[in-house]
Scaffold this active site. Sequence first.
Site, mmCIF file in Angstrom:
data_model
loop_
_atom_site.group_PDB
_atom_site.id
_atom_site.type_symbol
_atom_site.label_atom_id
_atom_site.label_comp_id
_atom_site.label_asym_id
_atom_site.label_seq_id
_atom_site.Cartn_x
_atom_site.Cartn_y
_atom_site.Cartn_z
ATOM 1 N N ASP A 210 0.853 -1.197 0.000
ATOM 2 C CA ASP A 210 0.000 0.000 0.000
ATOM 3 C C ASP A 210 0.883 1.238 0.000
ATOM 4 O OD1 ASP A 210 0.318 1.053 2.997
ATOM 5 O OD2 ASP A 210 0.159 -1.129 3.071
ATOM 6 N N ASP A 212 0.691 3.646 2.397
ATOM 7 C CA ASP A 212 0.526 4.253 3.708
ATOM 8 C C ASP A 212 -0.627 5.266 3.617
ATOM 9 O OD1 ASP A 212 1.668 3.977 6.394
ATOM 10 O OD2 ASP A 212 2.171 6.096 6.216
#
Length: 292
Positions: A210, A212
């Site tokens: 991802d 963040d």
Amino acid sequence: MSETMIGVIGGSGLYEIEGLEGAEWREVTTPWGDPSDAILTGSLAGVPMAFLPRHGRGHVHDPASVPYRANIDAMKRLGVTDLVSVSACGSFREEMAPGDFVVVDQFIDRTKGRPQSFFGPGCVAHVSLAHPTCPRLAEVCAAAAEADGTKVHRGGTYLAMEGPQFSTLAESRMYREAWGADVIGMTNMPEARLAREAELCYVTVAMVTDYDSWHPDHAEVDVAEVLKVLKGNGARARALISRLPALLRDRPVPCPEGCGQALDHAVMTAPGKRDPALLEKLNAVAGRILGP
């Protein structure tokens, strides 16, 4: 040359190694307590291997409760020479996209309250962490990952946060913009510090899941999306591991990067002042320098 034994510590998304000959889950006792789980041992393409799920099978340990000292001691005690840490991470860089692998070469440690060292009062030691991973092992892991088309970033700074919560937006922006971190995770410190004290060749392969919370198109970490990416990353990680025996079968001794001599000038406590009880606990990780 000496016999290689490859150790793998698997993070979220990697809980086993497939295809091990003579596979056996072994309970390993250490003076630092029990490791995260039993350790899966066997051989792959004729090379001994040891696998430890960092969070335990069933993911029972959170990042703060992982018994890092016991894990590293157990790997050293089994005879591991080359230790590969496979970890899920968030990314602070647009170009380090979900599904990419980052072969980490630097760390920023923001953890707190975790035992940071095998040493302490009674036997004080200071090891160098200027270059906390093994470049030789890093190159091998990068090549193994690229062999099946995985996009690999050679080098990157891993920020280790305490967790278990993900970052706030302000923290994410600070780590990315002011501190220059590239990826973020919760588990590779103090693991890397302890591996250095144990004189192991060590590297982190960080699997991006991802962005963040800094990314304008990804306002927060979506756990469902992370789990989806983890599944694909886990398959690529297993492919990487399957290629390691051929690349590490013959290893130079000593490691040309100096990993196996990290304690040569590190121990500060005079021999006559060393605590016998602590020396006994250090028999696996520092036996080379401290003696039996």
